[in-house]
Scaffold this motif. Structure first.
Motif, short mmCIF file in Angstrom:
data_model
loop_
_atom_site.label_atom_id
_atom_site.label_comp_id
_atom_site.label_asym_id
_atom_site.label_seq_id
_atom_site.Cartn_x
_atom_site.Cartn_y
_atom_site.Cartn_z
N TRP A 135 15.01 4.48 10.35
CA TRP A 135 14.36 3.20 10.11
C TRP A 135 13.08 3.40 9.30
O TRP A 135 12.44 4.44 9.39
N GLU A 136 12.73 2.38 8.51
CA GLU A 136 11.55 2.44 7.67
C GLU A 136 10.95 1.06 7.50
O GLU A 136 11.56 0.06 7.88
N PHE A 137 9.77 1.04 6.90
CA PHE A 137 9.19 -0.21 6.43
C PHE A 137 9.71 -0.39 5.01
O PHE A 137 9.55 0.50 4.17
N PRO A 138 10.41 -1.50 4.71
CA PRO A 138 11.07 -1.65 3.41
C PRO A 138 10.08 -1.68 2.25
O PRO A 138 8.93 -2.06 2.41
N GLY A 139 10.55 -1.28 1.09
CA GLY A 139 9.73 -1.26 -0.11
C GLY A 139 10.39 -0.42 -1.18
O GLY A 139 11.61 -0.27 -1.19
N GLY A 140 9.59 0.17 -2.05
CA GLY A 140 10.15 1.00 -3.11
C GLY A 140 9.07 1.47 -4.07
O GLY A 140 7.87 1.30 -3.82
N LYS A 141 9.51 2.03 -5.18
CA LYS A 141 8.60 2.64 -6.15
C LYS A 141 7.96 1.59 -7.06
O LYS A 141 8.62 0.67 -7.51
N ALA A 142 6.67 1.80 -7.34
CA ALA A 142 5.97 0.97 -8.31
C ALA A 142 6.43 1.38 -9.71
O ALA A 142 6.58 2.57 -10.00
N GLU A 143 6.66 0.41 -10.55
CA GLU A 143 7.03 0.66 -11.95
C GLU A 143 5.75 0.94 -12.75
O GLU A 143 4.67 0.50 -12.36
N PRO A 144 5.85 1.66 -13.88
CA PRO A 144 4.66 1.90 -14.71
C PRO A 144 3.97 0.58 -15.08
O PRO A 144 4.64 -0.40 -15.43
N LEU A 171 6.23 -15.15 3.30
CA LEU A 171 5.89 -16.49 2.82
C LEU A 171 7.08 -17.42 2.91
O LEU A 171 6.95 -18.58 3.31
N SER A 172 8.27 -16.93 2.50
CA SER A 172 9.46 -17.78 2.56
C SER A 172 10.72 -16.91 2.52
O SER A 172 10.70 -15.79 2.02
N GLY A 173 11.79 -17.47 3.05
CA GLY A 173 13.08 -16.80 3.06
C GLY A 173 13.34 -16.10 4.38
O GLY A 173 12.42 -15.87 5.17
N GLU A 174 14.60 -15.79 4.60
CA GLU A 174 15.04 -15.04 5.78
C GLU A 174 15.50 -13.67 5.29
O GLU A 174 16.42 -13.59 4.48
N PRO A 175 14.86 -12.58 5.74
CA PRO A 175 15.24 -11.25 5.23
C PRO A 175 16.71 -10.94 5.45
O PRO A 175 17.26 -11.19 6.52
N ARG A 176 17.34 -10.38 4.40
CA ARG A 176 18.72 -9.92 4.46
C ARG A 176 18.77 -8.50 3.89
O ARG A 176 18.05 -8.19 2.95
N ALA A 177 19.63 -7.67 4.43
CA ALA A 177 19.77 -6.28 3.96
C ALA A 177 20.61 -6.29 2.68
O ALA A 177 21.83 -6.23 2.72
N LEU A 180 5.17 -4.07 -4.29
CA LEU A 180 5.60 -4.42 -2.95
C LEU A 180 6.27 -5.79 -2.93
O LEU A 180 7.37 -5.95 -2.37
N GLU A 181 5.65 -6.75 -3.54
CA GLU A 181 6.21 -8.10 -3.55
C GLU A 181 7.53 -8.15 -4.31
O GLU A 181 8.48 -8.82 -3.87
N ARG A 182 7.64 -7.43 -5.43
CA ARG A 182 8.90 -7.38 -6.18
C ARG A 182 9.99 -6.70 -5.36
O ARG A 182 11.13 -7.18 -5.27
N GLU A 183 9.67 -5.55 -4.75
CA GLU A 183 10.66 -4.81 -3.98
C GLU A 183 11.18 -5.62 -2.79
O GLU A 183 12.38 -5.58 -2.49
N LEU A 184 10.31 -6.37 -2.11
CA LEU A 184 10.76 -7.17 -0.98
C LEU A 184 11.69 -8.29 -1.45
O LEU A 184 12.65 -8.64 -0.75
N ALA A 185 11.43 -8.84 -2.63
CA ALA A 185 12.33 -9.86 -3.18
C ALA A 185 13.69 -9.24 -3.51
O ALA A 185 14.74 -9.81 -3.19
N GLU A 186 13.69 -8.05 -4.13
CA GLU A 186 14.94 -7.39 -4.52
C GLU A 186 15.72 -6.88 -3.31
O GLU A 186 16.94 -7.05 -3.24
#
Length: 191
Positions: free
Chosen positions: A92-101, A147-153, A109-115
């Motif tokens: 298990w982890e806290f979701p996220g990912g790599k920052a783009e240049p 802020l909005s939405g229901e998280p889905r994997a 963080l905000e982009r990764e959570l949307a994706e």
């Protein structure tokens, strides 16, 4: 002054950076907290020597950030179970990912959570500590709010769970994410 770091040594003599960019008192408190929780490794605090400013580091020396979200909603935090790659699947982890240049950690963080989760969230502040994932790649965990939405994997996760303060130890966390749990518990206690 944020000029101290917390180090640890495992049973094989390997040394690891636990957190950096901390004041002396904060670093000592973090080291003491890990020792008090019964971790068998040796923890200690070191002063970080200031570096002379440079115009720009060569590309090979630049650090790329991986950002994870301690995504809080209604007094609980979201945990995500990895489905890939194979070496971390099931943890298990806290979701996220790599920052783009050119992208800030907050934007990444905000982009990764949307994706990854299909939600809109706001990055609030980094939690104490940073971890070297591998050379040139550093992990930071951020407090974030839904802020909005229901998280889905949607990507790289097989399951999601909302965990309250008493449930943080109910899942098998990746090592770096497990180390930030005391800060996540404090974040949940804030309200």
């Amino acid at each position: 002054m944020d000029d101290h770091r917390v180090m640890r040594q495992d049973d094989n003599g390997n040394r690891f950076l636990v957190a950096t960019g901390l004041g002396r008192a904060e670093a000592e408190a973090l080291a003491a907290e890990f020792e008090a929780r019964g971790h068998k490794q040796l923890y200690w605090v070191e002063a970080v020597e200031p570096r002379a400013p440079r115009a720009e580091a060569p590309a090979a020396e630049q650090v790329r950030y991986v950002v994870g979200a301690a995504l809080v909603h209604r007094g609980r935090v979201l945990a995500a179970r990895r489905s890939a790659p194979a070496e971390v699947a099931g943890f298990w982890e806290f979701p996220g990912g790599k920052a783009e240049p050119g992208e800030t950690q907050e934007q990444a963080l905000e982009r990764e959570l949307a994706e990854e989760l299909g939600v809109r969230a706001r990055a609030l502040r980094p939690l104490p500590g940073s971890w070297t994932v591998r050379a040139g790649l550093e992990l930071r965990i951020w407090a974030a709010e839904l802020l909005s939405g229901e998280p889905r994997a949607l990507e790289d996760h097989s399951e999601l769970r909302w965990l309250g303060p008493a449930e943080l130890g109910d899942v098998e966390w990746l090592a770096h994410d497990r180390e930030v749990l005391p800060h996540v518990a404090a974040l949940l206690a804030e309200g």
